[in-house]
Motif scaffolding. Structure first.
Motif, PDB file in Angstrom:
ATOM      1  N   UNK A  11     -23.651 -33.647 174.676  1.00  0.00           N
ATOM      2  CA  UNK A  11     -22.705 -34.111 174.442  1.00  0.00           C
ATOM      3  C   UNK A  11     -21.937 -32.151 175.040  1.00  0.00           C
ATOM      4  N   UNK A  12     -23.476 -31.348 174.413  1.00  0.00           N
ATOM      5  CA  UNK A  12     -22.048 -30.351 174.528  1.00  0.00           C
ATOM      6  C   UNK A  12     -22.782 -29.156 176.148  1.00  0.00           C
ATOM      7  N   UNK A  13     -23.665 -30.180 176.043  1.00  0.00           N
ATOM      8  CA  UNK A  13     -24.362 -29.941 178.318  1.00  0.00           C
ATOM      9  C   UNK A  13     -23.474 -30.621 178.729  1.00  0.00           C
ATOM     10  N   UNK A  14     -23.017 -31.582 178.562  1.00  0.00           N
ATOM     11  CA  UNK A  14     -22.698 -32.257 179.625  1.00  0.00           C
ATOM     12  C   UNK A  14     -20.449 -31.059 179.568  1.00  0.00           C
ATOM     13  N   UNK A  15     -20.654 -31.155 178.004  1.00  0.00           N
ATOM     14  CA  UNK A  15     -18.837 -30.115 178.016  1.00  0.00           C
ATOM     15  C   UNK A  15     -18.734 -29.306 179.206  1.00  0.00           C
ATOM     16  N   UNK A  16     -19.814 -28.130 178.899  1.00  0.00           N
ATOM     17  CA  UNK A  16     -20.727 -26.922 179.632  1.00  0.00           C
ATOM     18  C   UNK A  16     -20.625 -27.443 181.184  1.00  0.00           C
TER      19      UNK A  16
END
Length: 453
Positions: A347-352
């Motif tokens: 989720x963090x990687x997708x948000x970034x």
């Protein structure tokens, strides 16, 4: 999510109750599929043997879920809960996991350390897996339990010492003959104990079995089961002279063989030893037969003394296995606590990635004169900056997730980076399990030192 087991076994229920909970092998697939469809059950496995019926389930909440499983049992077996409630036990979470490991290792069996239950647990799991009623949690847990049990039997002496009278008798005979192959066995009496001993002898390679009994029909029935030969009781002296192994278990109130009888038989076979087992009470064989040369006589007290000694040895070995179970459960728990970290990191990687794409689009609009080469350089540099910024937080949360308060660490991490919306409302391990179930279902899993294909 929570793990529960509801069941009954030889300790909690008499055989007349256990037999009412027997599940025919041809209906086990149907039963486990129905369990999986029951309210709140996410995964299910049923272990059904002559000594136990146990329903294992991964459930979506702890409150009332054991009750739901008991409701399933009432519906499936056609009984009211009041009928069987006194015989049931329920274990939840840590206690449920430990119970499964102990069952698989034979520590919860009637005969401690027996290996048959390991195959039964493994078969129950594989059947449930084929029926699609297991997922990430039970795929991991049952594989770890089976592997631990195999390791326990391979690395300890839990199964090396005979703990039944009939089996102890056979093991004693091996010390004398080395092997039963080619040996002639005489069974005197046709009761249950004789039958159990013959089964062990047959499994150990005995090829010729003679049976004599006062009631010839009973002798014929027992002999027929093992390809033996039945004889009338008055043929006993002649049979004795030919026998290498004599097992006597009659209901006689007096001895049926004296020292003189055995001495006469041994004169006809001076160089061949005779192994005699008297498992009757009162004894069938005169105690002074022990004094006859080349004759090895054991009675029920001798055998029970051996069994008790061996049981104590198995109890000591079981302590080693309990320590092994504790280690493997700790490894499983560490793996389980880390389940939620994957979706959070993704989720963090997708948000970034989204932020980066939006920033690059904004740059294209605000700086239209930038060449493609310049945009590629900027894209590469800004992406590198983002990755470097995320690297340390991701490493830290990976390290923290398996720890005791890993759930709290994941929750704080999720809030800190505002990932709630991306992960969905309840940020449960159930989401992680569902996301990885298909991928994990058929490949080997590792927990600590355990691997099972």
């Amino acid at each position: 999510m929570h793990i529960i087991v509801v069941g009954l076994n030889y300790r909690t229920a008499p055989v007349e109750v256990r037999e009412r909970f027997a599940i025919a092998p041809e209906r086990l697939s149907e039963a486990v599929r129905e369990l999986k469809r029951w309210k709140s059950v996410l995964e299910g496995v049923i272990v059904a043997t002559c000594n136990r019926t146990e329903l294992y389930a991964v459930v979506d909440r702890d409150h009332f879920c054991p009750q739901h499983v008991r409701n399933f049992m009432a519906a499936w077996f056609g009984m009211s809960k009041d009928e069987f409630a006194p015989y049931l036990y329920t274990h939840e979470d840590e206690a449920a996991k430990r119970h499964l490991f102990r069952v698989a290792c034979g520590l919860d069996s009637m005969v401690i350390g027996e290996t048959q239950i390991l195959g039964q647990v493994r078969d129950a799991f594989l059947l449930a897996q084929r029926e699609g009623t297991t997922g990430t949690i039970f795929n991991a847990l049952f594989k770890a339990a089976v592997t631990t049990a195999k390791k326990a039997h391979a690395e300890t002496g839990i199964g090396e010492n005979a703990v039944s009278v009939s089996y102890a008798a056979i093991e004693l005979g091996k010390r004398i003959f080395g092997s039963y192959r080619g040996k002639r066995v005489l069974i005197v009496g046709a009761g249950k104990m004789s039958e159990l001993t013959v089964k062990h002898l047959f499994a150990s390679g005995a090829e010729r079995i003679d049976v004599t009994n006062r009631t010839l029909a009973r002798a014929e029935e027992l002999a027929a089961r093992f390809g033996g030969q039945a004889h009338p009781f008055d043929a006993l002296p002649a049979l004795l002279a030919e026998a290498d192994v004599v097992i006597s278990s009659t209901g006689s109130r007096e001895t049926i063989l004296s020292k003189a009888d055995v001495e006469a038989a041994m004169r006809a076979r001076p160089s061949r030893p005779m192994f005699m087992i008297d498992i009757a009470v009162p004894r069938d064989l005169a105690p002074d037969i022990h004094d006859v040369g080349n004759v090895y006589l054991y009675d029920i007290d001798d055998l029970e003394g051996i069994v008790e000694t061996n049981l104590e040895l198995r109890r000591r070995e079981s302590e080693k296995i309990e320590a092994m179970i504790a280690d493997e459960l700790a490894a499983f728990d560490q793996w389980y606590r880390s389940l939620g970290v994957g979706p959070v990191i993704r989720a963090l990687q997708e948000k970034a990635k989204d932020i980066h794409q939006e920033t690059m689009e904004s740059m294209r609009n605000k700086l239209p004169d930038l060449t493609e080469h310049e945009l590629k350089i900027i894209h590469k540099l800004t992406k590198s900056m983002l990755n470097q910024m995320m690297h340390e937080p991701i490493q830290r949360v990976k390290e923290m997730a398996p720890e005791r308060h890993g759930d709290e660490a994941l929750e704080y991490f999720t809030k800190l980076f505002a990932l709630e919306a991306a992960l969905g409302a309840p940020s449960e391990k159930a989401d992680a399990a569902a996301a990885t179930s298909e991928r994990e279902e058929r490949r080997p899993l590792q927990h600590g030192s355990l691997t099972l294909a």
